[in-house]
Design a protein around this motif. Structure first.
Motif, PDB file in Angstrom:
ATOM      1  N   PHE A  48       2.575 -14.472   5.397  1.00 52.62           N
ATOM      2  CA  PHE A  48       1.870 -13.283   5.859  1.00 52.62           C
ATOM      3  C   PHE A  48       2.487 -12.012   5.281  1.00 52.62           C
ATOM      4  CE2 PHE A  48      -1.510 -13.787   8.977  1.00 52.62           C
ATOM      5  CZ  PHE A  48      -1.542 -15.161   9.115  1.00 52.62           C
ATOM      6  N   ARG A  49       3.808 -11.947   5.252  1.00 54.37           N
ATOM      7  CA  ARG A  49       4.470 -10.757   4.699  1.00 54.37           C
ATOM      8  C   ARG A  49       4.126 -10.580   3.217  1.00 54.37           C
ATOM      9  NH1 ARG A  49       8.380  -8.029   7.422  1.00 54.37           N
ATOM     10  NH2 ARG A  49       9.154  -8.941   9.363  1.00 54.37           N
ATOM     11  N   ALA A  50       4.078 -11.679   2.487  1.00 51.92           N
ATOM     12  CA  ALA A  50       3.861 -11.605   1.038  1.00 51.92           C
ATOM     13  C   ALA A  50       2.420 -11.307   0.674  1.00 51.92           C
ATOM     14  CB  ALA A  50       4.308 -12.913   0.382  1.00 51.92           C
ATOM     15  N   THR A  51       1.498 -11.596   1.576  1.00 52.08           N
ATOM     16  CA  THR A  51       0.076 -11.408   1.256  1.00 52.08           C
ATOM     17  C   THR A  51      -0.508 -10.264   2.077  1.00 52.08           C
ATOM     18  OG1 THR A  51      -0.452 -13.186   2.852  1.00 52.08           O
ATOM     19  CG2 THR A  51      -0.259 -13.794   0.533  1.00 52.08           C
ATOM     20  N   ILE A  52      -1.015 -10.562   3.248  1.00 53.50           N
ATOM     21  CA  ILE A  52      -1.689  -9.554   4.066  1.00 53.50           C
ATOM     22  C   ILE A  52      -0.747  -8.414   4.449  1.00 53.50           C
ATOM     23  CG2 ILE A  52      -3.070  -9.216   6.144  1.00 53.50           C
ATOM     24  CD1 ILE A  52      -3.389 -12.351   6.111  1.00 53.50           C
ATOM     25  N   GLY A  53       0.444  -8.759   4.920  1.00 54.39           N
ATOM     26  CA  GLY A  53       1.375  -7.728   5.373  1.00 54.39           C
ATOM     27  C   GLY A  53       1.744  -6.744   4.279  1.00 54.39           C
ATOM     28  N   ALA A  54       1.935  -7.255   3.063  1.00 54.11           N
ATOM     29  CA  ALA A  54       2.342  -6.379   1.966  1.00 54.11           C
ATOM     30  C   ALA A  54       1.286  -5.333   1.657  1.00 54.11           C
ATOM     31  CB  ALA A  54       2.645  -7.221   0.730  1.00 54.11           C
ATOM     32  N   ARG A  55       0.011  -5.724   1.653  1.00 51.31           N
ATOM     33  CA  ARG A  55      -1.016  -4.753   1.299  1.00 51.31           C
ATOM     34  C   ARG A  55      -1.396  -3.847   2.468  1.00 51.31           C
ATOM     35  NH1 ARG A  55      -3.618 -10.089  -0.095  1.00 51.31           N
ATOM     36  NH2 ARG A  55      -5.040 -10.711   1.588  1.00 51.31           N
ATOM     37  N   VAL A  56      -1.324  -4.351   3.689  1.00 54.27           N
ATOM     38  CA  VAL A  56      -1.659  -3.514   4.837  1.00 54.27           C
ATOM     39  C   VAL A  56      -0.529  -2.553   5.161  1.00 54.27           C
ATOM     40  CG1 VAL A  56      -2.191  -3.560   7.311  1.00 54.27           C
ATOM     41  CG2 VAL A  56      -3.221  -5.245   5.794  1.00 54.27           C
ATOM     42  N   GLY A  57       0.710  -2.964   4.887  1.00 57.06           N
ATOM     43  CA  GLY A  57       1.869  -2.158   5.240  1.00 57.06           C
ATOM     44  C   GLY A  57       1.890  -0.777   4.622  1.00 57.06           C
ATOM     45  N   GLU A  58       1.154  -0.579   3.555  1.00 56.62           N
ATOM     46  CA  GLU A  58       1.099   0.751   2.940  1.00 56.62           C
ATOM     47  C   GLU A  58       0.160   1.680   3.694  1.00 56.62           C
ATOM     48  OE1 GLU A  58       0.130   0.396  -1.143  1.00 56.62           O
ATOM     49  OE2 GLU A  58       1.844  -0.897  -1.633  1.00 56.62           O
ATOM     50  N   ARG A  59      -0.659   1.132   4.582  1.00 51.82           N
ATOM     51  CA  ARG A  59      -1.644   1.925   5.323  1.00 51.82           C
ATOM     52  C   ARG A  59      -1.267   2.145   6.783  1.00 51.82           C
ATOM     53  NH1 ARG A  59      -6.737   2.178   2.866  1.00 51.82           N
ATOM     54  NH2 ARG A  59      -6.467   1.960   0.604  1.00 51.82           N
ATOM     55  N   ALA A  60      -0.493   1.223   7.369  1.00 48.45           N
ATOM     56  CA  ALA A  60      -0.183   1.302   8.795  1.00 48.45           C
ATOM     57  C   ALA A  60       1.065   0.480   9.088  1.00 48.45           C
ATOM     58  CB  ALA A  60      -1.359   0.784   9.621  1.00 48.45           C
ATOM     59  N   PRO A  61       1.763   0.798  10.189  1.00 53.83           N
ATOM     60  CA  PRO A  61       2.915  -0.024  10.578  1.00 53.83           C
ATOM     61  C   PRO A  61       2.485  -1.451  10.897  1.00 53.83           C
ATOM     62  CG  PRO A  61       2.896   2.069  11.776  1.00 53.83           C
ATOM     63  CD  PRO A  61       1.578   1.969  11.069  1.00 53.83           C
ATOM     64  N   VAL A  62       3.274  -2.420  10.437  1.00 54.33           N
ATOM     65  CA  VAL A  62       2.986  -3.830  10.659  1.00 54.33           C
ATOM     66  C   VAL A  62       4.195  -4.472  11.337  1.00 54.33           C
ATOM     67  CG1 VAL A  62       2.464  -6.056   9.584  1.00 54.33           C
ATOM     68  CG2 VAL A  62       1.459  -3.957   8.660  1.00 54.33           C
ATOM     69  N   GLU A  63       3.935  -5.212  12.413  1.00 54.75           N
ATOM     70  CA  GLU A  63       4.990  -5.930  13.126  1.00 54.75           C
ATOM     71  C   GLU A  63       4.614  -7.402  13.219  1.00 54.75           C
ATOM     72  OE1 GLU A  63       6.482  -3.385  16.700  1.00 54.75           O
ATOM     73  OE2 GLU A  63       4.403  -2.783  16.322  1.00 54.75           O
ATOM     74  N   TYR A  64       5.641  -8.246  13.453  1.00 50.69           N
ATOM     75  CA  TYR A  64       5.420  -9.684  13.544  1.00 50.69           C
ATOM     76  C   TYR A  64       6.018 -10.205  14.845  1.00 50.69           C
ATOM     77  CZ  TYR A  64       4.206  -9.351   8.631  1.00 50.69           C
ATOM     78  OH  TYR A  64       3.614  -8.994   7.443  1.00 50.69           O
ATOM     79  N   ALA A  65       5.266 -11.066  15.501  1.00 55.68           N
ATOM     80  CA  ALA A  65       5.745 -11.760  16.697  1.00 55.68           C
ATOM     81  C   ALA A  65       5.561 -13.246  16.466  1.00 55.68           C
ATOM     82  CB  ALA A  65       4.964 -11.312  17.932  1.00 55.68           C
ATOM     83  N   HIS A  66       6.489 -14.044  16.958  1.00 59.46           N
ATOM     84  CA  HIS A  66       6.454 -15.487  16.736  1.00 59.46           C
ATOM     85  C   HIS A  66       5.937 -16.209  17.976  1.00 59.46           C
ATOM     86  CE1 HIS A  66       9.823 -15.215  13.479  1.00 59.46           C
ATOM     87  NE2 HIS A  66       8.637 -14.804  13.043  1.00 59.46           N
ATOM     88  N   GLN A  67       4.924 -17.054  17.784  1.00 60.84           N
ATOM     89  CA  GLN A  67       4.498 -17.957  18.846  1.00 60.84           C
ATOM     90  C   GLN A  67       5.096 -19.319  18.559  1.00 60.84           C
ATOM     91  OE1 GLN A  67       0.298 -18.797  19.359  1.00 60.84           O
ATOM     92  NE2 GLN A  67       0.611 -19.563  21.439  1.00 60.84           N
TER      93      GLN A  67
END
Length: 304
Positions: free
Chosen positions: A61-80
């Motif tokens: 997720f960090r390498a794909t979606i998170g990397a591109r969205v992170g330039e537009r808004a804060p991104v956090e991760y929670a583990h289930q």
């Protein structure tokens, strides 16, 4: 006021799809379905994104979606994870199935500091739906009033198998009266039918019924209620089915309504759902995305 966050449940196993459907591209630009949800949510005004993922999926997720969205808004991760349980509880021997959507949201509670919306990672919700839920979350209102976006049932069906939907009953004032989970609904021409006994008996639905697609808008007051009820689930319901029993998110607002402790505003949407529940759904999703891009609803590249 803190801008609402978008909480995305992305830890599902994807068993019916046959792989990690949350990160399967749905267009030639490499976007996945959740890219469009995040794009629509940020366009509506949401202030950040929280991904609920399995620990082993965070790097993807960090390498794909998170990397591109992170330039537009804060991104956090929670583990289930299975062992993310309240003090005093342990994982039953042999349990592999996640604890459910209600547990998923609880796994993200440390990232939630204000009003928030919850969605599935593998469902397309549409721009109008995010505008509606953002408007509710940012309007003055009762701290114990929440909301959900309801879709017409016929707008949420697939040609490739059955779906699970929360069928809603709405009162005259536009509030949710109750929600009944139907775990096997199939399309019947322009209508639908559901079964509760493995297909021996089928019950017809018109297709106009309002249904939940797990697009919820919550005030922070929901979190202590979820914690309390999850502990009750672990004490009582888990014993009934220790290996497969799940704590479903809709069960919490449904119980609060029945107990008179909260109200849930039902927001209707004209949007049509689509998603990758089954492998055969993928081409239909790609075609629908292409049409929306051709109409100008989305740019070819969302993040550049």
């Amino acid at each position: 006021m803190t801008k609402p966050k978008l909480v995305i449940m992305a830890a599902g196993m994807g068993s019916r799809f046959g792989g990690p459907k949350q990160i399967t591209p749905v267009d030639d630009a490499g976007h996945v379905i959740v890219d469009f949800s995040i794009y629509d949510a940020l366009r509506a005004g949401f202030g950040g994104v929280v991904f609920i993922v399995k620990p082993e999926m965070e790097a993807d997720f960090r390498a794909t979606i998170g990397a591109r969205v992170g330039e537009r808004a804060p991104v956090e991760y929670a583990h289930q994870s299975l062992d993310a349980l309240p003090r005093g509880f342990s994982v039953p021997e042999g349990r592999q199935k996640p604890w459910g959507t209600g547990h998923a949201v609880l796994c993200a509670r440390e990232c939630i500091d204000g009003p928030f919306a919850v969605i599935n990672a593998d469902d397309f919700y549409g721009r109008a739906s995010f505008q509606a839920i953002y408007g509710f979350l940012t309007a003055p209102g009762d701290a114990c009033e929440h909301a959900m976006v309801a879709y017409r049932l016929r707008n949420t069906l697939t040609e490739n198998g059955s779906v699970s939907r929360g069928v809603c009953r709405v009162d005259a004032d536009g509030y949710l009266s109750d929600l009944t989970e139907r775990t096997r609904i199939e399309k019947r021409e322009n209508a639908a039918a559901y079964t509760e006994d493995g297909g021996e008996h089928w019950h017809m639905l018109s297709g106009d019924e309002p249904v939940s697609m797990n697009l919820w808008g919550f005030k922070p007051s929901i979190l202590p209620e979820m914690e309390r009820r999850f502990e009750a689930f672990l004490r009582e319901d888990r014993a009934k089915d220790p290996l497969r029993g799940e704590f479903y998110l809709p069960a919490v607002p449904d119980a609060l309504i029945r107990e008179g402790k909260a109200r849930v505003r039902v927001l209707s949407t004209p949007e049509r759902w689509f998603g990758v529940t089954y492998p055969g759904d993928l081409e239909a999703v790609r075609a629908a995305i292409a049409v929306k891009k051709e109409s100008g609803e989305y740019p070819v590249h969302l993040w550049t």
